[in-house]
Design an enzyme around this catalytic site. Structure first.
Site, PDB file in Angstrom:
ATOM      1  N   HIS A   1       0.855  -1.205   0.000  1.00 11.78           N
ATOM      2  CA  HIS A   1       0.000   0.000   0.000  1.00 11.78           C
ATOM      3  C   HIS A   1       0.878   1.239   0.000  1.00 11.78           C
ATOM      4  O   HIS A   1       1.946   1.270   0.626  1.00 11.78           O
ATOM      5  CB  HIS A   1      -0.997  -0.003   1.161  1.00 11.78           C
ATOM      6  CG  HIS A   1      -0.400   0.080   2.531  1.00 11.78           C
ATOM      7  ND1 HIS A   1      -0.030   1.281   3.121  1.00 11.78           N
ATOM      8  CD2 HIS A   1      -0.116  -0.880   3.448  1.00 11.78           C
ATOM      9  CE1 HIS A   1       0.438   1.049   4.330  1.00 11.78           C
ATOM     10  NE2 HIS A   1       0.413  -0.255   4.562  1.00 11.78           N
TER      11      HIS A   1
ATOM     12  N   ASP B   1      -0.429   4.347   0.768  1.00 18.19           N
ATOM     13  CA  ASP B   1      -0.895   5.354   1.732  1.00 18.19           C
ATOM     14  C   ASP B   1      -0.167   5.184   3.065  1.00 18.19           C
ATOM     15  O   ASP B   1       0.263   4.092   3.423  1.00 18.19           O
ATOM     16  CB  ASP B   1      -2.419   5.266   1.954  1.00 18.19           C
ATOM     17  CG  ASP B   1      -2.888   3.888   2.377  1.00 18.19           C
ATOM     18  OD1 ASP B   1      -2.410   2.882   1.804  1.00 18.19           O
ATOM     19  OD2 ASP B   1      -3.717   3.798   3.294  1.00 18.19           O
TER      20      ASP B   1
ATOM     21  N   ASP C   1       6.314   1.460   7.155  1.00 18.08           N
ATOM     22  CA  ASP C   1       4.928   1.046   6.863  1.00 18.08           C
ATOM     23  C   ASP C   1       4.363   1.928   5.781  1.00 18.08           C
ATOM     24  O   ASP C   1       3.786   2.941   6.033  1.00 18.08           O
ATOM     25  CB  ASP C   1       4.113   1.134   8.169  1.00 18.08           C
ATOM     26  CG  ASP C   1       2.673   0.716   7.983  1.00 18.08           C
ATOM     27  OD1 ASP C   1       2.326   0.148   6.930  1.00 18.08           O
ATOM     28  OD2 ASP C   1       1.872   0.982   8.892  1.00 18.08           O
TER      29      ASP C   1
ATOM     30  N   GLU D   1      -5.118   1.328   2.325  1.00 21.04           N
ATOM     31  CA  GLU D   1      -5.000   0.190   3.231  1.00 21.04           C
ATOM     32  C   GLU D   1      -5.255   0.619   4.662  1.00 21.04           C
ATOM     33  O   GLU D   1      -5.915  -0.075   5.421  1.00 21.04           O
ATOM     34  CB  GLU D   1      -3.605  -0.446   3.112  1.00 21.04           C
ATOM     35  CG  GLU D   1      -3.481  -1.795   3.839  1.00 21.04           C
ATOM     36  CD  GLU D   1      -3.133  -1.675   5.323  1.00 21.04           C
ATOM     37  OE1 GLU D   1      -3.338  -2.664   6.046  1.00 21.04           O
ATOM     38  OE2 GLU D   1      -2.684  -0.616   5.777  1.00 21.04           O
ATOM     39  N   GLU D   2      -4.736   1.795   5.029  1.00 17.35           N
ATOM     40  CA  GLU D   2      -4.845   2.245   6.414  1.00 17.35           C
ATOM     41  C   GLU D   2      -6.290   2.551   6.811  1.00 17.35           C
ATOM     42  O   GLU D   2      -6.601   2.716   7.982  1.00 17.35           O
ATOM     43  CB  GLU D   2      -3.953   3.473   6.652  1.00 17.35           C
ATOM     44  CG  GLU D   2      -2.456   3.223   6.429  1.00 17.35           C
ATOM     45  CD  GLU D   2      -1.815   2.338   7.508  1.00 17.35           C
ATOM     46  OE1 GLU D   2      -2.513   1.943   8.449  1.00 17.35           O
ATOM     47  OE2 GLU D   2      -0.614   2.044   7.384  1.00 17.35           O
TER      48      GLU D   2
ATOM     49  N   GLU E   1       4.631  -5.963   4.357  1.00 24.03           N
ATOM     50  CA  GLU E   1       4.388  -5.125   5.543  1.00 24.03           C
ATOM     51  C   GLU E   1       5.551  -5.353   6.510  1.00 24.03           C
ATOM     52  O   GLU E   1       6.260  -6.357   6.419  1.00 24.03           O
ATOM     53  CB  GLU E   1       3.075  -5.544   6.221  1.00 24.03           C
ATOM     54  CG  GLU E   1       1.821  -5.152   5.470  1.00 24.03           C
ATOM     55  CD  GLU E   1       1.282  -3.773   5.860  1.00 24.03           C
ATOM     56  OE1 GLU E   1       2.013  -2.985   6.501  1.00 24.03           O
ATOM     57  OE2 GLU E   1       0.129  -3.479   5.480  1.00 24.03           O
TER      58      GLU E   1
ATOM     59  N   HIS F   1       3.620   3.598  12.523  1.00 24.74           N
ATOM     60  CA  HIS F   1       2.634   4.538  13.091  1.00 24.74           C
ATOM     61  C   HIS F   1       3.227   5.406  14.206  1.00 24.74           C
ATOM     62  O   HIS F   1       2.492   6.124  14.883  1.00 24.74           O
ATOM     63  CB  HIS F   1       1.391   3.813  13.632  1.00 24.74           C
ATOM     64  CG  HIS F   1       0.575   3.127  12.572  1.00 24.74           C
ATOM     65  ND1 HIS F   1      -0.797   3.015  12.674  1.00 24.74           N
ATOM     66  CD2 HIS F   1       0.920   2.535  11.410  1.00 24.74           C
ATOM     67  CE1 HIS F   1      -1.253   2.354  11.607  1.00 24.74           C
ATOM     68  NE2 HIS F   1      -0.222   2.055  10.822  1.00 24.74           N
TER      69      HIS F   1
END
Lengths: 433, 433
Positions: free
Chosen positions: B101, B103, B134, B168-169, B192, B392
């Site tokens: 992903h 995003d 990530d 995805e998030e 990931e 994150h």
């Protein structure tokens, strides 16, 4: 009832329309927080018809802030004047404060009202409107009682101090300012809504805010954090237990039928910021009742110490203690001894009118009586014509019958308490307490 | 390692600077929710150097909404294109989706960052920046692996489908759109952040919102009401018990050392509106884990039924049931059988590079793998160079060493899985699964 008493009560009955008209004008002036000026103007207009010394002032925030009982969050009292009007007695009698607050709570959801909240609709023997019961009805009864005595040329021995105060609904800064201005008396009557019962004790209350700490983590690995929500369950349980302990101590028969005389109400809880995170902070806000014979300081100390003991339930609290602060409003409790002459004088006046003794009760809410008592050393009884259940509600109302009965009973009580120096029949009705 | 494998991995090592440079460019394009366009342009620029068929499209909300697994709250995908680039194989091999992903989550509090979050600072063997771990680091590894094979003239038997997806998030609408567009394969790898471990199972999750009812009353007479806050304690206790029951069922040895394989996290609680009123409503929001072998539907049913049983704990719930709704995002779980060839192929490639078997784990969070598996019937393994603990967070980073190792291992894995039709030495390395 003697001749003079009869004359006074008959005047009150014949002039019921005056009471209704005055109350309607008062309801018409929307006197919420910070906006009491116009309603006070109506009170002033009435007071100027009497032979009284009138004192109108805006409370001084600077001065109030020096008083330990000051809790208002107001920044000034612009447009919020207090009034005290003094009728000097002939001498030799007990002085009396008649205290009523002019501020009302907001009307809430307008859609919940059948009648417009500030129009004062009269229907089926009731007057509807915000403040009708709490407590412009009571204030009207006071003003009409003053007028009844004046109209019937009753001269009292003791001084009568009529007070129309601001800010009761926010914690009592108006009454506190009157106390600080020097207004005290041998006794006081506050006509808050009691359904014509005698409220001889009032529960006080304070607001608290408790912060519970946790440790944030991702919800998928929540075991790596410490949930403040889980920890807050200990706090809630502890508060319920403390409430139980505090109420088990209350043996006053007046509270026999009250399930929880001084509740600890947990009103709000707010915790966490994200569904899939472990909450690291919960804030609990509530109201802690203060028993009539307690001081706020003692209650604060007890609650603080109880929270400190949480560390024995859960080690987490040892290094992350629940923090407590006291915020917002505070209402002091009030307590009148069973044999206080204010009670006997009011009971006697009630009985003369109604042919039976009134009911004595303790109220679950505070009034400005707590301040008059604790800050002003003036014993207080609470007695008024409003309906407890209508206060702060939509379609607030007052029964006109109760309003006029209150005018009569309060007139008789003033004669009983202050003593009559020289009435229409010259009889001396004064008794010393 | 045979000659061709050696050549490919050597190319990867010699061209480490290419990987670093590409990753830095990707981090520099702030590709948060709804703003992925510029980062996708960097991906496209790279893909156009390869001999691949490139498909770029904006997912259609209208079409997505017809899918039962669609959960995004987006209204459109303007400026949020998906990319799939297909390298047709020579035939006779297994096809492979490489999915990452584009995003990233927001940077959070900028003051918590030592380095500017979108500048991509390289220091002491690490690259710092939002998305480094990530999962732009993982995406970079995929693109460099493609380039390594191209540079070394490796022709695979099976098709390779590289996907750079959005959203995805927020729940996976990008991957779902790719599945609905028809992109499926015999297997998939999602890089990931796993610290180069093999994540063979992923916990799924859903968000819930539970509303608990009470009955309002004044705090001074709180016994006249019913506190939704007190009632919510039953709900919280019940959820904790359900979590216990659900996790007791999990016997997979992969979860042996995980304290709570599928937690029920109570993330937020909001109740009441006023300290001195009894709260008539509490809203609890949280995240419920979904075990790899569970369906969301079964979990919803179990939780709903558990809440229904609250009426046996407290009669109040019989007439005022706790209401549950599912909102926000949902991540489907993913589950690869122990003996699946994706695992053996990746283990073999890892071992060739590292000389030891990789660690197998189960992840406590979901990935787009759940959608590829359940909606796209494509088995998925999750393996990437990022650091789980950095995702994150402020100062998110990736180790350059891990990034280059991932390029090598993924290159070898592609050769192993898809089979080599014709490499620099013409050897046929394909195996059928």
């Amino acid at each position: 009832m003697d001749q003079l008493e009869k004359k006074v009560t008959e005047w009150a009955e014949e002039n019921a329309a005056k009471a209704v008209s005055l109350l309607k004008r008062l309801i018409g002036e929307k006197s919420m927080f910070g906006n009491e000026f116009n309603a006070q103007a109506v009170v002033l207009e009435k007071l100027r018809q009497f032979d009284m010394d009138i004192d109108v002032w805006e409370p001084s925030i600077k001065q109030l802030k020096e008083h330990p009982y000051f809790v208002s969050e107001r920044e000034d009292f612009h447009e919020s004047p207090n009034i005290t009007a003094v009728k000097k007695g002939a001498g030799g009698g007990r002085s009396l404060i008649l205290n009523g607050h002019i501020d009302v709570v907001p009307e809430g959801n307008p859609a919940a009202w059948t009648y417009e909240p500030f129009t004062a609709v009269e229907k089926d023997g009731k007057i509807y409107g915000r403040g009708s019961t709490d407590m412009k009805g009571g204030n009207t009864a006071l003003l009409l009682a003053l007028e009844a005595l004046e109209a019937c040329s009753v001269t009292l021995k003791g001084d009568v101090l009529f007070q129309s105060v601001v800010d009761e609904e926010c914690g009592g800064a108006g009454t506190l300012s009157a106390v600080m201005r020097g207004y005290k008396a041998d006794g006081a009557l506050i006509p808050e809504p009691t359904n014509l019962k005698l409220f001889v004790k009032q529960q006080g209350s304070m607001w608290f805010r408790i912060t519970v700490r946790g440790l944030s983590a991702h919800g998928g690995t929540r075991y790596e954090g410490v949930s403040a929500i889980e920890k807050s369950l200990h706090v809630i349980t502890a508060l319920k237990e403390l409430e139980h302990v505090r109420n088990a101590r209350i043996i006053d028969p007046l509270y026999r039928d009250v399930p929880i005389p001084v509740p600890i109400n947990i009103g709000t809880v707010q915790g966490g910021t994200w569904p899939s995170s472990v909450a690291d902070r919960v804030v609990i806000e509530g109201r802690c009742g203060i028993a009539p014979d307690e001081t706020p300081e003692a209650v604060k100390e007890e609650l603080t110490s109880w929270l400190k003991d949480l560390e024995y339930r859960d080690e987490w609290f040892k290094h992350h203690p629940a923090e407590i602060e006291w915020f917002g409003a505070q209402w002091l409790p009030n307590d009148l001894p069973d044999e206080h002459p204010l009670i006997s004088a009011l009971e006697s006046s009630f009985e003369k009118m109604k042919g039976a003794k009134p009911i004595r009760e303790a109220s679950p809410w505070g009034t400005d009586g707590g301040l008059l008592h604790h800050a002003g050393q003036t014993p207080v009884i609470v007695f008024g014509p409003g309906e407890v259940k209508a206060a702060h509600q939509a379609n607030e109302y007052i029964e006109v019958r109760a309003l006029i009965d209150a005018v009569k009973i309060i007139s008789l009580f003033m004669m009983e308490w202050c003593g009559v120096a020289d009435g229409g029949d010259g009889a001396d009705k004064g008794t010393e307490g």
